[in-house]
Motif scaffolding. Sequence first.
Motif, PDB file in Angstrom:
ATOM      1  N   LYS A 156       0.551  -1.410  -0.095  1.00 57.40           N
ATOM      2  CA  LYS A 156      -0.053   0.176   0.214  1.00 57.40           C
ATOM      3  C   LYS A 156       1.059   1.152   0.184  1.00 57.40           C
ATOM      4  O   LYS A 156       2.189   1.122   0.207  1.00 57.40           O
ATOM      5  CB  LYS A 156      -0.799   0.509   1.766  1.00 57.40           C
ATOM      6  N   LEU A 157       0.421   2.671  -0.532  1.00 58.75           N
ATOM      7  CA  LEU A 157       1.688   3.650  -0.368  1.00 58.75           C
ATOM      8  C   LEU A 157       1.365   4.357   1.115  1.00 58.75           C
ATOM      9  O   LEU A 157       3.018   4.647   1.180  1.00 58.75           O
ATOM     10  CB  LEU A 157       0.082   4.381  -1.338  1.00 58.75           C
ATOM     11  N   GLU A 158       0.850   4.235   1.415  1.00 56.24           N
ATOM     12  CA  GLU A 158       1.239   4.717   3.200  1.00 56.24           C
ATOM     13  C   GLU A 158       2.667   3.247   3.474  1.00 56.24           C
ATOM     14  O   GLU A 158       3.157   4.324   4.286  1.00 56.24           O
ATOM     15  CB  GLU A 158       0.193   5.015   3.930  1.00 56.24           C
ATOM     16  N   GLU A 159       2.842   2.465   3.028  1.00 54.16           N
ATOM     17  CA  GLU A 159       3.492   1.940   3.772  1.00 54.16           C
ATOM     18  C   GLU A 159       5.378   1.861   2.971  1.00 54.16           C
ATOM     19  O   GLU A 159       6.409   2.443   3.478  1.00 54.16           O
ATOM     20  CB  GLU A 159       3.779   0.011   3.318  1.00 54.16           C
ATOM     21  N   GLY A 160       4.517   2.081   1.036  1.00 52.77           N
ATOM     22  CA  GLY A 160       5.100   1.889   0.226  1.00 52.77           C
ATOM     23  C   GLY A 160       6.180   3.664   1.139  1.00 52.77           C
ATOM     24  O   GLY A 160       7.400   3.831   0.842  1.00 52.77           O
ATOM     25  N   GLU A 161       5.303   4.848   1.532  1.00 51.03           N
ATOM     26  CA  GLU A 161       5.631   6.655   1.493  1.00 51.03           C
ATOM     27  C   GLU A 161       6.997   5.592   2.391  1.00 51.03           C
ATOM     28  O   GLU A 161       7.942   7.289   2.312  1.00 51.03           O
ATOM     29  CB  GLU A 161       4.996   7.180   1.522  1.00 51.03           C
ATOM     30  N   ILE A 162       7.077   5.170   2.733  1.00 55.39           N
ATOM     31  CA  ILE A 162       8.606   5.075   4.222  1.00 55.39           C
ATOM     32  C   ILE A 162       9.640   4.753   3.536  1.00 55.39           C
ATOM     33  O   ILE A 162      10.871   5.705   3.883  1.00 55.39           O
ATOM     34  CB  ILE A 162       7.736   3.853   5.253  1.00 55.39           C
ATOM     35  N   ASP A 163       9.772   4.186   2.235  1.00 54.36           N
ATOM     36  CA  ASP A 163      10.809   3.784   1.824  1.00 54.36           C
ATOM     37  C   ASP A 163      10.774   4.394   0.358  1.00 54.36           C
ATOM     38  O   ASP A 163      12.434   5.459   0.649  1.00 54.36           O
ATOM     39  CB  ASP A 163      10.232   2.668   1.346  1.00 54.36           C
ATOM     40  N   ASP A 182       5.652  -3.122  -7.872  1.00 56.06           N
ATOM     41  CA  ASP A 182       5.616  -1.656  -6.946  1.00 56.06           C
ATOM     42  C   ASP A 182       4.151  -2.096  -6.802  1.00 56.06           C
ATOM     43  O   ASP A 182       3.174  -1.117  -7.302  1.00 56.06           O
ATOM     44  CB  ASP A 182       6.544  -0.693  -7.817  1.00 56.06           C
ATOM     45  N   TYR A 183       3.785  -2.877  -6.027  1.00 53.58           N
ATOM     46  CA  TYR A 183       1.863  -2.846  -5.649  1.00 53.58           C
ATOM     47  C   TYR A 183       1.391  -1.231  -5.215  1.00 53.58           C
ATOM     48  O   TYR A 183       0.421  -0.923  -4.923  1.00 53.58           O
ATOM     49  CB  TYR A 183       1.433  -3.551  -4.534  1.00 53.58           C
ATOM     50  N   TRP A 184       3.107  -1.280  -4.357  1.00 52.73           N
ATOM     51  CA  TRP A 184       2.059   0.353  -3.946  1.00 52.73           C
ATOM     52  C   TRP A 184       1.458   1.522  -4.687  1.00 52.73           C
ATOM     53  O   TRP A 184       1.246   2.768  -4.249  1.00 52.73           O
ATOM     54  CB  TRP A 184       2.916   0.283  -2.546  1.00 52.73           C
ATOM     55  N   TRP A 185       2.078   1.549  -5.438  1.00 56.86           N
ATOM     56  CA  TRP A 185       1.717   2.997  -6.926  1.00 56.86           C
ATOM     57  C   TRP A 185       0.585   2.939  -6.636  1.00 56.86           C
ATOM     58  O   TRP A 185      -0.425   2.281  -7.444  1.00 56.86           O
ATOM     59  CB  TRP A 185       2.939   1.837  -8.226  1.00 56.86           C
ATOM     60  N   MET A 231      -1.430   9.315  -9.833  1.00 54.51           N
ATOM     61  CA  MET A 231      -0.320  10.284 -10.333  1.00 54.51           C
ATOM     62  C   MET A 231      -0.438  11.235  -8.752  1.00 54.51           C
ATOM     63  O   MET A 231       0.320  11.701  -8.609  1.00 54.51           O
ATOM     64  CB  MET A 231      -0.477  11.167 -11.056  1.00 54.51           C
ATOM     65  N   ASN A 232      -2.018  11.778  -9.209  1.00 57.24           N
ATOM     66  CA  ASN A 232      -2.303  12.432  -7.639  1.00 57.24           C
ATOM     67  C   ASN A 232      -1.805  11.990  -6.129  1.00 57.24           C
ATOM     68  O   ASN A 232      -1.447  13.201  -5.747  1.00 57.24           O
ATOM     69  CB  ASN A 232      -3.585  13.223  -7.835  1.00 57.24           C
ATOM     70  N   LYS A 233      -1.466  11.256  -6.434  1.00 62.73           N
ATOM     71  CA  LYS A 233      -1.339  10.550  -4.376  1.00 62.73           C
ATOM     72  C   LYS A 233      -0.155  10.322  -4.913  1.00 62.73           C
ATOM     73  O   LYS A 233      -0.118  10.696  -3.817  1.00 62.73           O
ATOM     74  CB  LYS A 233      -2.117   9.203  -4.749  1.00 62.73           C
ATOM     75  N   LEU A 234       0.772  10.248  -5.957  1.00 62.33           N
ATOM     76  CA  LEU A 234       2.252   9.939  -5.645  1.00 62.33           C
ATOM     77  C   LEU A 234       2.717  11.725  -5.513  1.00 62.33           C
ATOM     78  O   LEU A 234       3.324  11.931  -4.474  1.00 62.33           O
ATOM     79  CB  LEU A 234       2.921   9.308  -7.044  1.00 62.33           C
ATOM     80  N   LYS A 235       1.638  12.719  -6.869  1.00 58.76           N
ATOM     81  CA  LYS A 235       2.338  13.904  -5.920  1.00 58.76           C
ATOM     82  C   LYS A 235       1.990  15.374  -5.231  1.00 58.76           C
ATOM     83  O   LYS A 235       2.952  15.397  -4.205  1.00 58.76           O
ATOM     84  CB  LYS A 235       1.891  14.683  -7.031  1.00 58.76           C
ATOM     85  N   GLY A 236       0.712  14.176  -3.993  1.00 57.98           N
ATOM     86  CA  GLY A 236       0.541  14.106  -3.098  1.00 57.98           C
ATOM     87  C   GLY A 236       1.740  14.294  -1.722  1.00 57.98           C
ATOM     88  O   GLY A 236       1.171  14.486  -0.426  1.00 57.98           O
ATOM     89  N   LEU A 237       2.447  13.240  -2.239  1.00 53.96           N
ATOM     90  CA  LEU A 237       3.803  12.903  -1.457  1.00 53.96           C
ATOM     91  C   LEU A 237       4.250  14.094  -0.885  1.00 53.96           C
ATOM     92  O   LEU A 237       5.045  14.030   0.018  1.00 53.96           O
ATOM     93  CB  LEU A 237       4.254  11.866  -1.078  1.00 53.96           C
TER      94      LEU A 237
END
Length: 233
Positions: A57-64, A83-86, A89-95
């Motif tokens: 999940k993205l919230e887990e991948g965010e740590i890495d 990369d199942y957390w991917w 683009m909106n959510k990725l940019k939102g990091l």
Amino acid sequence: MIWAIGDLHLDHKKEKPMDVFGEKWENHEEKIFSSWEKLVAEDDRVLVVGDISWALKLEEGEIDLRRLDELPGKKYLIKGNHDYWWSSMNKLKGLNLKTIEFLHNTGAVDGKVAFCGSRGWTDIDATSFDEQDEKIYKRELNRLQLSIDDMEKKAKGETIEKRIALLHYPPFNAKGEPNDFAELMVSAGIDICIYGHLHSYGHKFIVEGKIDGIEYYCVSSDYIDFELRKIEV
């Protein structure tokens, strides 16, 4: 300078030890981070060709991702098959990561170098290739074209000396012959292609060097001994 690496397989939870694939993988994260900090300057560029984190999940991948964000250099990332957390683009940019740009149906221009990329997929001559694989294969080809188109749109009016494509899967068939992804890159005037994905016994399928005007580099982390590889531009 431009550096590249693929298949980091980061795991901050330490639940997926990679040394099950051989002792070469022992402490692989430490090897990668050590190499990165030793070689990469703040104004360098690092191309990461997928299989970045084991997170689901993205919230887990965010740590890495934040671990990478803190390392030197500006990073360009594409998606790998693990990369199942991917996410979108909106959510990725939102990091709001400071040094990471995701390439997903998009391209980028950085000085006199332009980047595009796509995950790619298993080649159509693979024995297990089925209808679902064909759908993904065609979709990834389209995504590479969209990324190329966006790269060229952003490059309009700029002096571009090198066009670099990032792929996760190798753009070759089992015989080492260029496939549809390679043909698309040739038609797009790509100068350099960087890919990963191949591990262990898969190294025998690696193809490098100049073919049809494109210089190919394989940067699977275990293939390059977990040392970032310098890309000559």
